[in-house]
Each structure stands twice: as structure tokens, then as C-alpha cells.
Design a protein around this motif. Structure first.
Motif, PDB file in Angstrom:
ATOM      1  N   GLN A  15       0.709  -1.093  -0.079  1.00 42.97           N
ATOM      2  CA  GLN A  15      -0.271   0.069   0.006  1.00 42.97           C
ATOM      3  C   GLN A  15       0.878   1.278   0.109  1.00 42.97           C
ATOM      4  OE1 GLN A  15      -2.527  -0.584   3.569  1.00 42.97           O
ATOM      5  NE2 GLN A  15      -3.974  -1.591   2.274  1.00 42.97           N
ATOM      6  N   GLU A  17       1.868   5.036   0.539  1.00 40.22           N
ATOM      7  CA  GLU A  17       1.496   5.927   1.842  1.00 40.22           C
ATOM      8  C   GLU A  17       1.396   7.200   1.051  1.00 40.22           C
ATOM      9  OE1 GLU A  17       2.633   3.981   5.753  1.00 40.22           O
ATOM     10  OE2 GLU A  17       4.486   4.367   4.436  1.00 40.22           O
ATOM     11  N   ARG A  75      -0.840  -3.751 -10.448  1.00 36.48           N
ATOM     12  CA  ARG A  75      -1.810  -2.822  -9.736  1.00 36.48           C
ATOM     13  C   ARG A  75      -2.853  -2.608 -10.870  1.00 36.48           C
ATOM     14  NH1 ARG A  75      -0.680   3.598  -8.320  1.00 36.48           N
ATOM     15  NH2 ARG A  75      -2.479   4.102  -7.889  1.00 36.48           N
ATOM     16  N   ASN A 107      -8.442   2.020  -4.512  1.00 32.59           N
ATOM     17  CA  ASN A 107      -7.663   1.970  -3.343  1.00 32.59           C
ATOM     18  C   ASN A 107      -6.067   1.893  -3.436  1.00 32.59           C
ATOM     19  OD1 ASN A 107      -6.837  -0.827  -4.284  1.00 32.59           O
ATOM     20  ND2 ASN A 107      -8.405  -1.764  -3.149  1.00 32.59           N
ATOM     21  N   THR A 109      -3.905  -0.278  -3.885  1.00 29.31           N
ATOM     22  CA  THR A 109      -3.216  -1.398  -3.286  1.00 29.31           C
ATOM     23  C   THR A 109      -2.572  -2.198  -4.321  1.00 29.31           C
ATOM     24  OG1 THR A 109      -4.553  -1.197  -1.292  1.00 29.31           O
ATOM     25  CG2 THR A 109      -3.306  -3.458  -1.854  1.00 29.31           C
TER      26      THR A 109
END
Length: 184
Positions: A15, A17, A75, A107, A109
Motif C-alpha cells: 500500500q 502511503e 496494480r 484503493n 493497493t
């Protein structure tokens, strides 16, 4: 970046940041040193984009055999997928286990897939686009796959009759020999 371990050894959710301000955000999505610090393959030699026009299309379960086994960082740039990983590394604690993840463009992620783990996904939205970072280049002679609905693994997919390419329809069952040798 946050690295979150999963039920399959070596598989991580990654993930970003983001640093946010009034303009939006900035986030690092790749750092070879951070990947190496987490025991992940930091090699990056090829990037790929996959676009799928229709919801309900399944691609997989794909992997490459040694000596061209590949790690992937995946991704979703647009759309949404149900992503499945299947551990085919004989002798590991995760051998024969699968795990599913939902990834979408909202998202950010990413999913790290180590060498020896097969990858497949079904699109949950039209016009889904994915970005892959690969640890080795594509080798057609080492490209392999197992059937998406192989009864040996009992993978649970969110739909019963996905759209499949002829190639993906013809992947062998786990106990059948392949062009790359016997999988079992």
C-alpha cells in the motif's frame, strides 16, 4: 509503503502511503531497497499493461517455470478485479493453497506475487486496465498455466461462466503433464 503479509508465504499487499495536500497527493509505488528489505525480489526488468473490455473475463492461472520464473507487482489502474494467487512451489508451507484479493483503481493497493505462484483474475468492471512490473522478461518456452477451475485446488470464483481465451480454456489440470514437463 506498507507491506502486508498474506496467508501465502512471500505474497504481500503493498500500500502506497500518499503525502496529501490541496493539490492532491504524491506516493512512492516502487523502491528496490524497500522491496529487498522485506525479502522480496527487487529486480525490475519489464513492465506490462493489460486491458480487458468486458466484465466477467477471466485470465489465468498463469506463471513461468524455471529458469525464467517471475515475480510480479500488480496494480489496477482502472476498473476492479477479483485476483487469485495459487502457490505452486512444492515443498513450501503454502503449496497448493490459493488466496483471493479484490483490487481496484480507487484503493491503489498493489499485489506482490513471488516466483512459483500462479496468477489469475476475473474482471468485475468493464474497461479494466492493469499495470504489471516483472522481475524477468516473458519467455514463451517457459509460459505455463493450470486450469482456473481445477478440482485439485477448489478455487472459489465470484462467477461460474467467465469469458476465457482458448489458451486459458485448455490449461492442463494439475496432475496432467504440460509442455514444460510434469507439474507434479
Amino acid at each position: 509503503m506498507k507491506f502486508i503479509g498474506t496467508d501465502i508465504p512471500g505474497v504481500h499487499l503493498v500500500q502506497p502511503e500518499p503525502l496529501r495536500d490541496e493539490r492532491g497527493y504524491f506516493a512512492r509505488t516502487w523502491c528496490a531497497q524497500e522491496f529487498a528489505d522485506h525479502g522480496l525480489n527487487p529486480a525490475l526488468v519489464q513492465c506490462n499493461v493489460s486491458f480487458t473490455a468486458q466484465r466477467g473475463t477471466l485470465r489465468g492461472m498463469h506463471y513461468q517455470t524455471a529458469p525464467h520464473a517471475e515475480a510480479k507487482l500488480i496494480r489496477v489502474l482502472r476498473g476492479r478485479i477479483h485476483d487469485v494467487l495459487l502457490d505452486l512451489r512444492e515443498g513450501t508451507p503454502g503449496f497448493g493453497r490459493w488466496q483471493a484479493f479484490e483490487l481496484d483503481s480507487g484503493n491503489a493497493t498493489m499485489l506482490y506475487v513471488p516466483e512459483g505462484v500462479a496468477h489469475g483474475f476475473v474482471t468485475l468492471a468493464d474497461n479494466t486496465e492493469m499495470f504489471y512490473q516483472m522481475s524477468t522478461g516473458y519467455s514463451g518456452a517457459h509460459a505455463a498455466g493450470v486450469r482456473w477451475n481445477d478440482p485439485a485446488f477448489k478455487i472459489q470464483w465470484p462467477l461460474d461462466n467467465p469469458r476465457l481465451s482458448p489458451r486459458d480454456q485448455q490449461h492442463p489440470l494439475w496432475n496432467q503433464p504440460t509442455d514444460c514437463g510434469d507439474l507434479k
